[in-house]
Write a protein that holds these residues in place. Structure first.
Motif, PDB file in Angstrom:
ATOM      1  N   LEU A  40      49.714-115.005 -35.060  1.00 35.25           N
ATOM      2  CA  LEU A  40      50.840-114.868 -34.151  1.00 35.25           C
ATOM      3  C   LEU A  40      51.647-113.613 -34.433  1.00 35.25           C
ATOM      4  CD1 LEU A  40      52.199-118.537 -34.247  1.00 35.25           C
ATOM      5  CD2 LEU A  40      50.462-117.560 -32.733  1.00 35.25           C
TER       6      LEU A  40
ATOM      7  N   LEU B 252      55.507-114.175 -27.470  1.00 30.75           N
ATOM      8  CA  LEU B 252      54.573-114.593 -28.506  1.00 30.75           C
ATOM      9  C   LEU B 252      53.214-113.988 -28.172  1.00 30.75           C
ATOM     10  CD1 LEU B 252      53.780-116.370 -30.948  1.00 30.75           C
ATOM     11  CD2 LEU B 252      53.289-118.196 -29.307  1.00 30.75           C
TER      12      LEU B 252
ATOM     13  N   VAL C  90      49.351-114.176 -29.184  1.00 31.02           N
ATOM     14  CA  VAL C  90      48.419-115.074 -29.859  1.00 31.02           C
ATOM     15  C   VAL C  90      47.051-114.402 -29.958  1.00 31.02           C
ATOM     16  CG1 VAL C  90      47.318-117.347 -29.835  1.00 31.02           C
ATOM     17  CG2 VAL C  90      49.615-117.060 -28.857  1.00 31.02           C
TER      18      VAL C  90
END
Length: 175
Positions: A79, A131, A133
């Motif tokens: 992350l 975020l 990923v």
């Protein structure tokens, strides 16, 4: 005398069994976790992140296999937060499942994200919006990131961590 040796031997054997049983279970090394099929890719996966009421300072990351074939998730997601140049959350090694997580088309897996320390001891806290990923290939990240919006008001600090991929929500949020 022979009877005393038998009792002593039985006691030692019993103690060895108890000592073995008392050792906490450790996750098997990746090589011992069974066969690994095709790895999941961010191009054939849909990611969502949402707030959860418990535990405090956590969110739930969900990945759904949108491809037409089964795929395998290794370890924990990698992350990144906003414009960070490196991974922003360490993996919670104790959360490693006994086997890799394989998703059939349409199936989902889960990872718990600890955003900040509950006692406020984390440093460099900040609000984040995005975020990023990445999926772990076993030798780094697999493909490019999938970027999703965090819920409004998401706060992270240097104690951020993420669990390994889990097959159910409760396992992902127990760490």
């Amino acid at each position: 005398m022979r009877f005393a040796r038998l009792i002593a031997s039985a006691a030692l054997s019993g103690a060895a069994v108890l000592a073995t049983a008392a050792v906490p279970a450790q996750a098997a090394p990746q090589a011992d976790r069974g066969p690994v099929g095709a790895l999941c890719s961010t191009t054939s996966a849909d990611f969502t992140v949402r707030n959860v009421s418990r535990p405090i300072n956590h969110q739930l990351l969900t990945v759904t296999n949108t491809g037409s074939e089964s795929c395998t998730l290794l370890k924990a997601p990698l992350l990144g937060f906003d414009d960070d140049q490196s991974v922003g959350a360490q993996a919670v090694e104790e959360s490693a499942p006994q086997s890799v997580v394989t998703l059939k088309p349409g199936q989902s897996a889960y990872a718990g994200i600890r955003l900040s320390s509950a006692d406020g001891s984390g440093e460099n806290g900040r609000n984040v919006r995005t975020l990023h990923v990445f999926l772990d290939s076993g030798e780094g990240s697999e493909g490019g990131p999938d970027s999703i919006a965090f819920p409004k008001g998401t706060w992270v600090d240097d104690s951020a961590a993420v669990t390994y991929w889990q097959t159910n929500v409760s396992d992902a949020l127990m760490w």
